[in-house]
Design a protein around this motif. Sequence first.
Motif, PDB file in Angstrom:
ATOM      1  N   LEU A  52      -1.440   7.628   4.000  1.00  0.00           N
ATOM      2  CA  LEU A  52       0.017   7.651   4.197  1.00  0.00           C
ATOM      3  C   LEU A  52       0.453   7.701   5.811  1.00  0.00           C
ATOM      4  O   LEU A  52       1.478   7.287   6.128  1.00  0.00           O
ATOM      5  CB  LEU A  52       0.575   8.811   3.354  1.00  0.00           C
ATOM      6  CG  LEU A  52       0.343   8.749   1.896  1.00  0.00           C
ATOM      7  CD1 LEU A  52       0.983  10.048   1.407  1.00  0.00           C
ATOM      8  CD2 LEU A  52       1.350   7.559   1.671  1.00  0.00           C
ATOM      9  N   GLU A  53      -0.435   8.261   6.766  1.00  0.00           N
ATOM     10  CA  GLU A  53      -0.433   8.459   8.100  1.00  0.00           C
ATOM     11  C   GLU A  53      -0.318   6.793   8.634  1.00  0.00           C
ATOM     12  O   GLU A  53       0.188   6.749   9.844  1.00  0.00           O
ATOM     13  CB  GLU A  53      -1.356   9.150   8.767  1.00  0.00           C
ATOM     14  CG  GLU A  53      -1.261  10.800   8.454  1.00  0.00           C
ATOM     15  CD  GLU A  53      -2.513  11.386   8.866  1.00  0.00           C
ATOM     16  OE1 GLU A  53      -3.273  10.869   9.541  1.00  0.00           O
ATOM     17  OE2 GLU A  53      -2.387  12.550   8.672  1.00  0.00           O
ATOM     18  N   ARG A  54      -0.839   5.964   8.020  1.00  0.00           N
ATOM     19  CA  ARG A  54      -0.663   4.811   8.335  1.00  0.00           C
ATOM     20  C   ARG A  54       0.795   3.920   8.306  1.00  0.00           C
ATOM     21  O   ARG A  54       0.955   2.658   8.553  1.00  0.00           O
ATOM     22  CB  ARG A  54      -1.700   3.652   7.903  1.00  0.00           C
ATOM     23  CG  ARG A  54      -2.928   3.665   8.590  1.00  0.00           C
ATOM     24  CD  ARG A  54      -3.754   4.995   8.640  1.00  0.00           C
ATOM     25  NE  ARG A  54      -5.066   4.956   9.380  1.00  0.00           N
ATOM     26  CZ  ARG A  54      -5.798   5.973   9.852  1.00  0.00           C
ATOM     27  NH1 ARG A  54      -5.398   7.080   9.229  1.00  0.00           N
ATOM     28  NH2 ARG A  54      -6.994   5.848  10.147  1.00  0.00           N
ATOM     29  N   ASP A  55       1.556   4.723   7.585  1.00  0.00           N
ATOM     30  CA  ASP A  55       2.976   4.138   7.359  1.00  0.00           C
ATOM     31  C   ASP A  55       3.733   3.354   8.688  1.00  0.00           C
ATOM     32  O   ASP A  55       4.131   2.190   8.455  1.00  0.00           O
ATOM     33  CB  ASP A  55       3.877   5.331   6.814  1.00  0.00           C
ATOM     34  CG  ASP A  55       5.385   4.656   6.585  1.00  0.00           C
ATOM     35  OD1 ASP A  55       5.172   3.790   5.750  1.00  0.00           O
ATOM     36  OD2 ASP A  55       6.364   5.041   6.731  1.00  0.00           O
TER      37      ASP A  55
ATOM     38  N   ALA B  35       2.107   0.118   9.545  1.00  0.00           N
ATOM     39  CA  ALA B  35       2.168  -0.939   8.223  1.00  0.00           C
ATOM     40  C   ALA B  35       3.449  -1.575   8.501  1.00  0.00           C
ATOM     41  O   ALA B  35       3.723  -2.635   8.090  1.00  0.00           O
ATOM     42  CB  ALA B  35       2.003  -0.272   7.054  1.00  0.00           C
ATOM     43  N   ARG B  36       4.780  -0.639   8.566  1.00  0.00           N
ATOM     44  CA  ARG B  36       5.913  -0.900   8.886  1.00  0.00           C
ATOM     45  C   ARG B  36       6.058  -2.212  10.006  1.00  0.00           C
ATOM     46  O   ARG B  36       6.619  -3.200   9.973  1.00  0.00           O
ATOM     47  CB  ARG B  36       6.954   0.121   9.146  1.00  0.00           C
ATOM     48  CG  ARG B  36       7.180   1.057   7.848  1.00  0.00           C
ATOM     49  CD  ARG B  36       8.057   2.221   8.278  1.00  0.00           C
ATOM     50  NE  ARG B  36       7.905   3.006   7.198  1.00  0.00           N
ATOM     51  CZ  ARG B  36       9.057   2.997   6.203  1.00  0.00           C
ATOM     52  NH1 ARG B  36      10.138   2.000   6.235  1.00  0.00           N
ATOM     53  NH2 ARG B  36       8.803   3.875   5.096  1.00  0.00           N
TER      54      ARG B  36
ATOM     55  N   ALA C 131       7.025   3.656  -3.623  1.00  0.00           N
ATOM     56  CA  ALA C 131       6.953   2.241  -3.520  1.00  0.00           C
ATOM     57  C   ALA C 131       7.645   1.288  -4.470  1.00  0.00           C
ATOM     58  O   ALA C 131       8.430   0.175  -4.495  1.00  0.00           O
ATOM     59  CB  ALA C 131       5.381   1.609  -3.758  1.00  0.00           C
TER      60      ALA C 131
ATOM     61  N   ARG D  10       3.113  -4.256   3.125  1.00  0.00           N
ATOM     62  CA  ARG D  10       3.353  -3.476   2.203  1.00  0.00           C
ATOM     63  C   ARG D  10       2.033  -2.965   1.449  1.00  0.00           C
ATOM     64  O   ARG D  10       0.960  -3.795   1.175  1.00  0.00           O
ATOM     65  CB  ARG D  10       4.012  -4.293   0.793  1.00  0.00           C
ATOM     66  CG  ARG D  10       5.486  -4.795   1.115  1.00  0.00           C
ATOM     67  CD  ARG D  10       5.812  -5.459  -0.264  1.00  0.00           C
ATOM     68  NE  ARG D  10       7.059  -5.863  -0.028  1.00  0.00           N
ATOM     69  CZ  ARG D  10       7.587  -7.048   0.701  1.00  0.00           C
ATOM     70  NH1 ARG D  10       6.675  -7.819   1.391  1.00  0.00           N
ATOM     71  NH2 ARG D  10       8.846  -7.116   0.469  1.00  0.00           N
TER      72      ARG D  10
ATOM     73  N   THR E 280       1.994  13.757  -3.140  1.00  0.00           N
ATOM     74  CA  THR E 280       2.819  12.691  -3.087  1.00  0.00           C
ATOM     75  C   THR E 280       4.171  12.872  -3.919  1.00  0.00           C
ATOM     76  O   THR E 280       5.380  12.742  -3.627  1.00  0.00           O
ATOM     77  CB  THR E 280       2.362  11.455  -3.470  1.00  0.00           C
ATOM     78  OG1 THR E 280       2.043  11.278  -4.625  1.00  0.00           O
ATOM     79  CG2 THR E 280       1.134  11.370  -2.480  1.00  0.00           C
TER      80      THR E 280
ATOM     81  N   GLY F  90       5.570  -0.508   4.290  1.00  0.00           N
ATOM     82  CA  GLY F  90       4.922   0.743   4.888  1.00  0.00           C
ATOM     83  C   GLY F  90       3.781   1.023   3.715  1.00  0.00           C
ATOM     84  O   GLY F  90       3.576   0.273   2.887  1.00  0.00           O
ATOM     85  N   VAL F  91       3.348   2.176   3.869  1.00  0.00           N
ATOM     86  CA  VAL F  91       2.427   2.858   3.115  1.00  0.00           C
ATOM     87  C   VAL F  91       3.002   3.681   2.385  1.00  0.00           C
ATOM     88  O   VAL F  91       3.689   4.756   2.776  1.00  0.00           O
ATOM     89  CB  VAL F  91       1.321   3.191   3.945  1.00  0.00           C
ATOM     90  CG1 VAL F  91       0.202   4.076   3.130  1.00  0.00           C
ATOM     91  CG2 VAL F  91       0.801   2.414   4.844  1.00  0.00           C
ATOM     92  N   HIS F  92       3.236   3.843   1.084  1.00  0.00           N
ATOM     93  CA  HIS F  92       3.572   4.477   0.034  1.00  0.00           C
ATOM     94  C   HIS F  92       2.830   4.958  -1.350  1.00  0.00           C
ATOM     95  O   HIS F  92       1.889   4.334  -1.721  1.00  0.00           O
ATOM     96  CB  HIS F  92       4.733   3.960  -0.434  1.00  0.00           C
ATOM     97  CG  HIS F  92       5.833   3.291   0.577  1.00  0.00           C
ATOM     98  ND1 HIS F  92       6.705   4.381   1.290  1.00  0.00           N
ATOM     99  CD2 HIS F  92       6.026   1.952   1.303  1.00  0.00           C
ATOM    100  CE1 HIS F  92       7.234   3.590   1.994  1.00  0.00           C
ATOM    101  NE2 HIS F  92       7.190   2.522   1.968  1.00  0.00           N
TER     102      HIS F  92
END
Length: 389
Positions: free
Chosen positions: A103-106, A109-110, A353, A115, A229, A346-348
């Motif tokens: 999730l820290e890669r959000d 990714a954005r 998501a 996605r 989460t 993003g990362v979800h």
Amino acid sequence: MHVVVIGGSGRVGRRFVSEIARHESVTTTVADRERPADPEQRYVELDLADPVSLRRAVEGADVVVNTSGPFDRWGTVVLDAAIECGVDYVDVCDDPVPTLALLERDAAARAAGVRAVVGLGVSPGLTNFLAVVAARELQEVDLLATFWGDSREGMEAAEATALAHGLAAAFRTGRAAYTHLIVQTSSLVPVWRSGGLVDERAWRTAYRVSTSRGETGVYRVIGHPEPVTVPQTARARDCINIGTVNIGTDRLMLPFLEQVAAGELSVEAALDGIAEALEAAPEYLATPRWGERLPRNIGAAAVGRRDGVADGVVVFPGGPVDGSMSLETARPAVVGVLHLDEALVGVHAPEAAFGADAYLAHYAAEYWEGGMPFLLDAAGADAVVEVER
């Protein structure tokens, strides 16, 4: 749509490939060290430790589906490659700590317009959406629990003996799932307590889930991503994931887990010890019956208040979820890939998501012949209660 399946020759990967093959609009490439059994299947050899090999496998895909564990080693490696290549991503990660790292890669990714949905299996995954449905039924949620397994209370001696010997063989061979089980149940795991994450020893605390019809099962706290989460989407004072092998085996495991936690016993020795105990005393699994078994092997339960009155609900999938673990893990990922255009960039986690109702409706259309997306039981304040500590 072209999908690259990382670990596609493994148990979950094979299931994903076979399930999504029903859709003619989707093509798949298996990326693995081993060739798939089907000689017609598109294949690229992959060494996850080699960045060049990984990039070669990922480039040009529309979606990367990562079914290759352990996720604490390879999860972020594969997701980072997907983001760098601008490729959407889905995985079935079922470990809480790697989930947080993913999730820290959000932000990355954005920025790349990617996605990514992490933990889109059966638990986590399908259970996350059921938890959202359960929580919204109450105005205040004291405890939100996702659960999986069948505690098998009330078995006759013959059934208990057959099950004990089958489980002994599985523990003794040290299959990856059972090795992972011992690691998770002998560890400190993150759970959501009093509005925040804390570490808690797994397996020591047990809860009974019950429906309004008296169907019931007992489960123990284990490390899964749902507690790290789901509370970000569904408000709850406490949030846990609870599971079971069966109620007798769960209890039988406890002294071995204590020794593993104390460093007195290796995981391998614990697997052997549990197998020997099951074979020596199979009657230990013939426990008293408290009620009929729950109608599904996964679900979510919430207790709290509605209009100031103590209340609770249990939510189950609308259709059967009783195939092999690999099949049931693969299917939610299939549905996610088919509808990934509905997910946020993003990362979800799954519940962030997709909307719970929309995703469960898609799942019902795909696997339950368009039936009910979920079953809601007005179980009352005893929907989930602590029974052992």
